[in-house]
Design a protein around this motif. Structure first.
Motif, PDB file in Angstrom:
ATOM      1  N   ALA A 130       0.846  -1.195   0.000  1.00 47.49           N
ATOM      2  CA  ALA A 130       0.000   0.000   0.000  1.00 47.49           C
ATOM      3  C   ALA A 130       0.880   1.242   0.000  1.00 47.49           C
ATOM      4  O   ALA A 130       1.878   1.313   0.730  1.00 47.49           O
ATOM      5  N   PRO A 131       0.561   2.228  -0.810  1.00 45.95           N
ATOM      6  CA  PRO A 131       1.376   3.449  -0.833  1.00 45.95           C
ATOM      7  C   PRO A 131       1.150   4.285   0.418  1.00 45.95           C
ATOM      8  O   PRO A 131       0.077   4.273   1.019  1.00 45.95           O
ATOM      9  N   GLY A 132       2.188   4.998   0.796  1.00 50.73           N
ATOM     10  CA  GLY A 132       2.106   5.854   1.976  1.00 50.73           C
ATOM     11  C   GLY A 132       3.234   5.563   2.936  1.00 50.73           C
ATOM     12  O   GLY A 132       4.261   4.974   2.577  1.00 50.73           O
ATOM     13  N   ASP A 133       3.053   5.963   4.171  1.00 50.75           N
ATOM     14  CA  ASP A 133       4.070   5.798   5.208  1.00 50.75           C
ATOM     15  C   ASP A 133       3.939   4.431   5.865  1.00 50.75           C
ATOM     16  O   ASP A 133       2.839   4.012   6.238  1.00 50.75           O
ATOM     17  N   TRP A 134       5.075   3.774   6.034  1.00 48.04           N
ATOM     18  CA  TRP A 134       5.165   2.507   6.751  1.00 48.04           C
ATOM     19  C   TRP A 134       6.069   2.721   7.955  1.00 48.04           C
ATOM     20  O   TRP A 134       7.090   3.407   7.869  1.00 48.04           O
ATOM     21  N   TYR A 135       5.700   2.098   9.068  1.00 47.42           N
ATOM     22  CA  TYR A 135       6.408   2.317  10.333  1.00 47.42           C
ATOM     23  C   TYR A 135       6.982   0.986  10.824  1.00 47.42           C
ATOM     24  O   TYR A 135       6.287  -0.041  10.851  1.00 47.42           O
ATOM     25  N   ILE A 136       8.248   1.041  11.217  1.00 41.04           N
ATOM     26  CA  ILE A 136       8.964  -0.125  11.732  1.00 41.04           C
ATOM     27  C   ILE A 136       9.359   0.177  13.173  1.00 41.04           C
ATOM     28  O   ILE A 136      10.000   1.202  13.450  1.00 41.04           O
TER      29      ILE A 136
END
Length: 766
Positions: A130-136
């Motif tokens: 999914a496009p957008g911000d990913w958080y790790i």
């Protein structure tokens, strides 16, 4: 630097070879990396190392590489590093299995476990992310509660994530109603994208006219049709096609977004040609409310002037004035409209603090014939807080029937436009949160920690158990939607802290007095009031052990030293009275000031005591007192919790003291101090107290035994001063407080001047 560059280059080459190429679209690779950060054992959310990555549109594959490296060579055992991945907002985690606050809901995240000895790494691949911000987020196992002093070597692990993206730059666009001819092979799927406009109620993607090059007369599609992206929590909608055609419908698709379409072939060594078309239906588009450039929107006592359209509302309530004309609330809808859309005012109050207010006032009218829709856009900078929804039934004018409920659905990306008791609060690709109020339960609340960055929609409607709702057709609801830093401001036993990961801000609760949980509401390990009071009394009253040291220092005419001990006792007492985690707290001034003075006084007490034991002339002694105090104050300002703030002055003072003692011993050819009683009865017991206290302070303190061990530290340090202070000199130099004064403060007068001893100081210690 070169090693990092070569490693990144090798990483890109390897991922390119693994993912291959496609003839229909052009792929480019992008690599992003974050610097390595030291991991911490998990105690609360500040223990987590949070990283944010951005995945652009048309990303076909995302490949994460997680590396963990041990920082020291000595044996630290094996630890498991927990890695959490979430799209749209930071992951909501609960490693300790604690209780969440009431009415708190959250979306699960993907969790990985990486065993680490010296160096370990793992990968995670995601197709059609999914496009957008990913958080790790990454952290070590549960904190054991041991208090580690800053500066000592300890087991350290460093976590570094890297992301490689393969993006299609020329993805074909599937337009409304236009057939597009494509081919799909087992290793080369057809990739397309389509745009879903706002107010689309359904979407249909159809595949037809299938033919195979290897089997031209088969007429069987044998395709897999996928709509949407992978967001860990939710995958794409998948349809297995058989026969000559198939379709994939989506009801309540997301609004105003691009949706990826992937068509794959199921047959090995068989390339399938097909036609694909998309159609969306706009079954719920309200009429436009246009504004002129000089139109005013009145809200309360304020007036706002705008030159743009007022959202997508079909009807505006009577509190909204447009062009000096007022419309009545909930007037009949036009045939093309199916919802009452209420304009919402977006107000930024503070950092991680937003407030959404209906323009036509706090009361929102809800009916049973059509849903009422409110829109709440949530930007990426607000995802680090908590989204709160509170519904309150206004029963002042209209009474809701016993068999009727007000059903509300809060959903991201698209609203749920059909609400009833059996309809789930869910759109085509995303889930929502359902609440309801009635006469027996007029208030309901939902709290969403770390909400996704999206446009959230609140749909309200009256539902009835019978065929009709009786005389009740319109009721008033007060929806309160706002973003706060933490859940319920962390309650009584918590404090909401603002955290930062590079430029991203988020908030979390730090709990006290044994309380724990996301909102400090878990009382499984909570301390009772008697326990808190005992801890406070032990930590404060143990400082009274400095009174004997002060009395002895005054008796032996060490007035400057006694002043330092008094300063330390005072500020240590009130610092610990203010530092308590529970309700037994007393702060006479700012906490930071009390802590600074406590740390400064403690180190200065060691410094002046050791210099006093060196038995040097008063001129040099008081000069060193002042110089040392200034340097200690400077180091405390630089790093208050640093280990060398204490060890530095102690070691320097001991070196100076030993040097003077050795010099006197060599000069006199006798051990200094010369008396064995001084060694056995004073110096050795004092040294034992000092070493025991330092060992307790550095190695034995934990969060559970802190008030026991730290109170014992106060007692041992104060006892050490009593033992270590040298006796009063028999022949004192005529300077300072000792000039011509006896213990009874009676001066010896020789004529008109005070007597001055002309003898040289012998520095005799008895």
């Amino acid at each position: 630097m070169d090693v990092c560059f070569l490693r990144s280059l090798l990483f890109v080459v390897l991922t390119t070879q693994i993912f291959g190429d496609d003839d229909q679209v052009t792929f480019v690779s992008e690599l992003s990396s974050k610097p390595a950060q030291k991991l911490s054992k998990y105690a609360w959310y500040a223990s987590v190392r949070l990283h944010r990555f951005h995945i652009p549109e048309d990303a076909a594959i995302a490949h994460w590489l997680f590396s963990v490296t041990k920082g020291h060579n000595f044996h630290c055992g094996q630890h498991n590093v927990s890695i959490h991945i979430r799209w749209g907002a930071p992951p909501v985690i609960n490693p300790l299995g604690l209780v969440f606050p009431n009415a708190t809901q959250w979306s699960p995240c993907l969790s990985l476990t990486l065993p680490v000895t010296s160096h370990s790494s793992t990968t995670f691949n995601l197709v059609s992310p999914a496009p957008g911000d990913w958080y790790i987020a990454a952290h070590l196992p549960k904190d054991d509660g041991r208090i580690e002093q800053k500066g000592f070597p300890s087991c350290s692990y460093f976590f570094q994530p890297q992301l490689s993206i393969r993006r299609a730059v020329d993805t074909p666009i599937l337009q409304q109603g236009f057939l597009l001819q494509q081919t799909a092979a087992p290793d080369k799927p057809a990739r397309l994208k389509l745009y879903v406009p706002e107010f689309a109620s359904s979407l249909l993607v159809s595949v037809a006219n299938c033919s195979s090059r290897e089997k031209p007369d088969n007429g069987n599609c044998s395709l897999v049709l996928r709509l949407g992206s992978s967001s860990v929590q939710q995958g794409p909608v998948t349809v297995n096609c058989s026969g000559s055609s198939c379709s994939a419908p989506l009801f309540n698709p997301p609004w105003d977004v691009w949706i990826q379409v992937v068509v794959e072939s199921n047959q090995e060594n068989q390339t399938v040609s097909f036609s694909i078309v998309s159609n969306y239906t706009v079954g719920c588009k309200p009429t436009s409310v246009g504004l002129k450039a000089d139109d005013d929107i009145s809200f309360g006592n304020s007036s706002f002037t705008t030159s743009t359209s007022l959202g997508n509302g079909s009807v505006v309530s009577n509190a909204l004035t447009i062009g000096n004309k007022s419309t009545s609330a909930l007037t009949p809808l036009l045939p093309s409209a199916c919802v009452w859309s209420i304009p919402v005012l977006y107000e930024e109050v503070d950092v991680l603090s937003l407030r959404f207010t209906a323009v036509n006032g706090p009361n929102v009218s809800v009916t049973n014939t059509h849903p009422t829709l409110l829109t709440y856009p949530l930007q990426a900078q607000a995802t680090g807080g908590t989204l709160n929804l509170q519904l309150l039934l206004n029963t002042t004018n209209v009474t809701l029937g016993n068999s009727s409920n007000i059903v509300a659905c809060l959903s991201p990306w698209a609203p749920v436009l059909k609400l009833n008791d059996s309809q789930p609060c869910r759109t085509a690709l995303f889930g929502g949160y359902r609440v309801q109020v009635n006469t027996s339960s007029p208030k309901a609340m939902v709290r969403l920690p770390f909400p996704q960055s999206a446009t959230w929609y609140l749909t309200l409607q009256i539902t009835c158990n019978s065929s009709d709702c009786g005389n009740t057709s319109v009721v008033s609801i007060i929806p309160e939607v706002f973003v706060s830093g933490c859940v319920d401001d962390c309650g009584t036993y918590g404090e909401c802290r603002l955290l930062r990961s590079y430029t991203y801000l988020y908030a979390a609760c730090v709990c006290k007095a044994g309380w724990s949980g996301w909102g400090c509401t878990d009382n499984s390990t909570a301390q009772s009031f008697s326990h808190q009071l005992t801890a406070t009394l032990l930590l404060t009253l143990s400082n009274l052990c400095f009174l004997p040291a002060i009395i002895v220092a005054i008796y032996r005419l060490y007035i400057a030293e006694a002043s330092v001990y008094l300063f330390t006792m005072f500020f240590s007492t009130f610092y610990h009275a203010c530092d308590q985690p529970g309700v037994a707290v007393l702060c006479i001034m700012n906490y930071n000031t009390l802590q600074y003075c406590d740390f400064l006084g403690s180190v200065c007490s060691f410094w002046v005591t050791i210099l006093c034991m060196a038995r040097i002339k008063d001129t040099f002694k008081y000069s060193l007192f002042m110089l040392g105090a200034l340097l200690i104050a400077m180091s405390m300002q630089l790093d208050r919790a640093g280990l060398w703030n204490m060890l530095g002055p102690i070691l320097c003072g001991l070196l100076f003291m030993v040097t003077t003692w050795v010099y006197r011993g060599v000069q006199r050819r006798h051990c200094y101090p010369p008396s064995w009683k001084r060694w056995v009865l004073y110096l050795i017991p004092g040294a034992i107290c000092a070493l025991t206290g330092v060992c307790l302070y550095i190695f034995a303190e934990t969060e559970e035994n802190y008030f026991y061990t730290h109170s014992l530290w106060h007692i041992l340090v104060a006892s050490c001063v009593v033992f270590m202070l040298p006796p009063k000199e028999k022949n004192m130099e005529a300077s300072g407080w000792s000039r011509g004064w006896s213990i009874g403060w009676r001066p010896r007068v020789c004529g008109y001047t005070l007597c001055q001893s002309g003898k040289d100081e012998l520095y005799t210690v008895t």
